[in-house]
Design a protein around this motif. Sequence first.
Motif, PDB file in Angstrom:
ATOM      1  N   GLY A  53      -8.981  -6.713  -3.247  1.00  0.00           N
ATOM      2  CA  GLY A  53      -8.922  -6.107  -4.578  1.00  0.00           C
ATOM      3  C   GLY A  53      -8.512  -4.646  -4.519  1.00  0.00           C
ATOM      4  O   GLY A  53      -9.215  -3.774  -5.013  1.00  0.00           O
ATOM      5  N   ARG A  54      -7.389  -4.368  -3.916  1.00  0.00           N
ATOM      6  CA  ARG A  54      -6.764  -3.058  -3.725  1.00  0.00           C
ATOM      7  C   ARG A  54      -7.476  -2.173  -2.709  1.00  0.00           C
ATOM      8  O   ARG A  54      -6.961  -1.133  -2.293  1.00  0.00           O
ATOM      9  N   LEU A  55      -8.670  -2.523  -2.296  1.00  0.00           N
ATOM     10  CA  LEU A  55      -9.374  -1.661  -1.347  1.00  0.00           C
ATOM     11  C   LEU A  55      -8.854  -1.901   0.061  1.00  0.00           C
ATOM     12  O   LEU A  55      -8.866  -3.034   0.546  1.00  0.00           O
ATOM     13  N   PRO A  56      -8.384  -0.839   0.719  1.00  0.00           N
ATOM     14  CA  PRO A  56      -7.947  -0.993   2.111  1.00  0.00           C
ATOM     15  C   PRO A  56      -9.174  -1.197   2.996  1.00  0.00           C
ATOM     16  O   PRO A  56     -10.130  -0.437   2.917  1.00  0.00           O
ATOM     17  N   SER A  66     -17.307  -0.398  -1.135  1.00  0.00           N
ATOM     18  CA  SER A  66     -16.495   0.806  -1.204  1.00  0.00           C
ATOM     19  C   SER A  66     -16.822   1.667  -2.431  1.00  0.00           C
ATOM     20  O   SER A  66     -16.321   2.768  -2.567  1.00  0.00           O
ATOM     21  N   ASN A  67     -17.690   1.171  -3.332  1.00  0.00           N
ATOM     22  CA  ASN A  67     -18.168   2.015  -4.432  1.00  0.00           C
ATOM     23  C   ASN A  67     -19.427   2.779  -4.037  1.00  0.00           C
ATOM     24  O   ASN A  67     -20.000   3.502  -4.841  1.00  0.00           O
ATOM     25  N   ILE A 122       0.562   0.017   1.020  1.00  0.00           N
ATOM     26  CA  ILE A 122       0.514  -0.999  -0.032  1.00  0.00           C
ATOM     27  C   ILE A 122      -0.500  -0.642  -1.109  1.00  0.00           C
ATOM     28  O   ILE A 122      -0.236  -0.771  -2.295  1.00  0.00           O
ATOM     29  N   THR A 123      -1.675  -0.176  -0.679  1.00  0.00           N
ATOM     30  CA  THR A 123      -2.757   0.054  -1.652  1.00  0.00           C
ATOM     31  C   THR A 123      -2.718   1.446  -2.261  1.00  0.00           C
ATOM     32  O   THR A 123      -3.247   1.668  -3.335  1.00  0.00           O
ATOM     33  N   GLY A 124      -2.102   2.391  -1.559  1.00  0.00           N
ATOM     34  CA  GLY A 124      -2.293   3.800  -1.885  1.00  0.00           C
ATOM     35  C   GLY A 124      -3.538   4.300  -1.167  1.00  0.00           C
ATOM     36  O   GLY A 124      -4.355   3.504  -0.718  1.00  0.00           O
ATOM     37  N   VAL A 125      -3.654   5.618  -1.076  1.00  0.00           N
ATOM     38  CA  VAL A 125      -4.796   6.194  -0.372  1.00  0.00           C
ATOM     39  C   VAL A 125      -5.950   6.346  -1.362  1.00  0.00           C
ATOM     40  O   VAL A 125      -5.801   7.007  -2.387  1.00  0.00           O
ATOM     41  N   PRO A 126      -7.085   5.717  -1.088  1.00  0.00           N
ATOM     42  CA  PRO A 126      -8.198   5.819  -2.044  1.00  0.00           C
ATOM     43  C   PRO A 126      -8.792   7.221  -2.092  1.00  0.00           C
ATOM     44  O   PRO A 126      -8.812   7.921  -1.074  1.00  0.00           O
ATOM     45  N   LYS A 127      -9.231   7.590  -3.272  1.00  0.00           N
ATOM     46  CA  LYS A 127      -9.916   8.873  -3.426  1.00  0.00           C
ATOM     47  C   LYS A 127     -11.306   8.748  -2.807  1.00  0.00           C
ATOM     48  O   LYS A 127     -11.983   7.748  -3.026  1.00  0.00           O
ATOM     49  N   LEU A 164     -15.227   8.805  -2.246  1.00  0.00           N
ATOM     50  CA  LEU A 164     -16.336   8.708  -3.188  1.00  0.00           C
ATOM     51  C   LEU A 164     -17.095  10.030  -3.235  1.00  0.00           C
ATOM     52  O   LEU A 164     -17.139  10.759  -2.257  1.00  0.00           O
ATOM     53  N   ILE A 186      -6.814  -6.174   2.857  1.00  0.00           N
ATOM     54  CA  ILE A 186      -7.001  -5.607   1.516  1.00  0.00           C
ATOM     55  C   ILE A 186      -7.923  -6.542   0.737  1.00  0.00           C
ATOM     56  O   ILE A 186      -7.776  -7.761   0.808  1.00  0.00           O
TER      57      ILE A 186
END
Lengths: 88, 512
Positions: B418-421, B388-389, B479-484, B486, B416
């Motif tokens: 490590g916080r990544l959905p 995901s990076n 739970i994780t929040g929406v990731p920004k 990349l 999930i």
Amino acid sequence: MKLQKRGQAGTMQSSDLMVVVEPADELVIEIESTVKKQFEHLIRAKLESVLAKHGATAGRISVSDRGALDYAIEARLEAALQRAGGLS
Amino acid sequence: MVLNSLGRQIPEIFAGKKQIPYSDPWSLQPNAERSTRAIRRINHNGSKLLGSLREAIIATGLKDGMTISTHHSLRNGDHLLNDLVKEIDALGLRDIKIASSSIHIVHAELIPYIRKGTITGLECGVNGLIGELISKGELDCPIIVRSHGGRARALITGEVPVDVAFLAAPCCDEYGNFNGYYGPSACGSLGYAMVDAQHAHKVVAVTDNLVPYPAIPVGIPQTVVDFVVQVPTLGDPKKIVSSTTRVTTDPIGLQIAKYAANVIECSGLMKNGFSFQTGTGGISLSVAEHVRNMMRKDKIKGSFGCGGITGYFVEMLEEGLFEALFDVQCFDLKAVESIGRNRGHQEITAGTYANPFNCGAVVNRLDCVIISATEIDVDFNVNVNTESNGYLLHNTGGHCDVAAGAKLSIVVAPSIRGRLPIVRDAVTTITTPGETVGVIVTERGIAVNDKFPDLKAELIKHRVPVKDIRELRDEIYAITGVPKPLQFEDKIVGLVEYRDGSIIDVIRQVAA
């Protein structure tokens, strides 16, 4: 609320975080995270809201995050603040 | 640039070659003869032994700009590719392309040779640091990621012409017969190498275990081997195979495995003649254990187990739960021991396993496969290549091949990491098209592709927590929040090829 000394809480395991808080003249938040690109904004927001809840306006807050969820961030920060003598 | 059917921008030309945008898993037809190579005549009955890798490189006539290959059955224990590239560099050769069946973390030793121009292209996916540096733009080396079946196809059609294959040969004689069953570097099946042995223009068997003629059983025969080289060691045996592959003990993993077993139960596929493939991950093995128990309980006689073979499958074969194992790669010591012992443990080539361009690969006969995922999108597309990076860190393996072939492909993944959905709006890279994915199983619920309405109804009837995939995504995001999203540069550093040779996605340089 004022920090009396250094306080630390957490681990470096996956899905956890390590929080170190130290007395300082102003509020400084430093974030290292495995998911910094995706979640730095949310981690910072969570830290700021917990700090605000406890009226912490000064201190150096250093976070090494391994992908912790919000509840873990809140718990680790509060534990570190308590150990730093910053919570009543 | 052109848009493929999944909405990804594909360059018309990459690394000097015209590219075909992906449209669907089924319709692209081959338009080629089998690749050819010069027929040789060897009259002598003596030894094909040469003194060193360097002598072999010279003897094969390897020149600037040519392509070499190795196989990855020694996995992270392989020293051959590193040693080979050092020798190639020492001989002053430049602009060499690597078309190995895979590249592992141990091959980070190649990085200096990529920097200095000895190696200038990777016709294969990579695991580890090389991919990360290419993704960051710190290493300039065009890369084309292929699945196991796709790589076999590319060699057989000649799209990727391999000039010289240097094939690690764990048990080899001086006239070039070899197998992978015995010796200090025993790896079991040589399924990947068999494709190179038939299609590379020159073939060198490299061994650390020279046995008196003939090396029996013959996996790869003397008739296709030009030269034999003896080296002190092919690699680190401890890293070639895992001594044990274990079922997960993680409660989330166990929950996922249980749901996956429920899916198999409800699919109606679990009956006599059942065929099955899993990976080696702890969750997959836990599903295999459930399958074994179901087969025992209902006295089901399976047809075959397939893929990278583990001790789990060997036990099921020996217990009589399966008639046969089709083995392109042995994953642990039990599998290596079994392939030399069990008649029903059949070594197969990567082409037989998964090439879409033949009269039918083994994957087409699979009922059910368990596959993993780094990310899954709401259209069921799966990413296993990039993290995901944005860094390209993993090779495809047989992921898209088995998904396309099997009647039902089941993706198992925690919701999930490590916080990544893991279930998200869009995947960073599409490895496997959602059209070929049946069911997504997470610990938070199961999403069923609309192509399987009966299965969905059956699962609901059995009170398995079926959720719409968007509902599952929303639950995870809560739970994780929406990731920004990349940030990427425009520069394309690699392509992800679908098994039929069309381009399903690109790898872009990650913004600093």
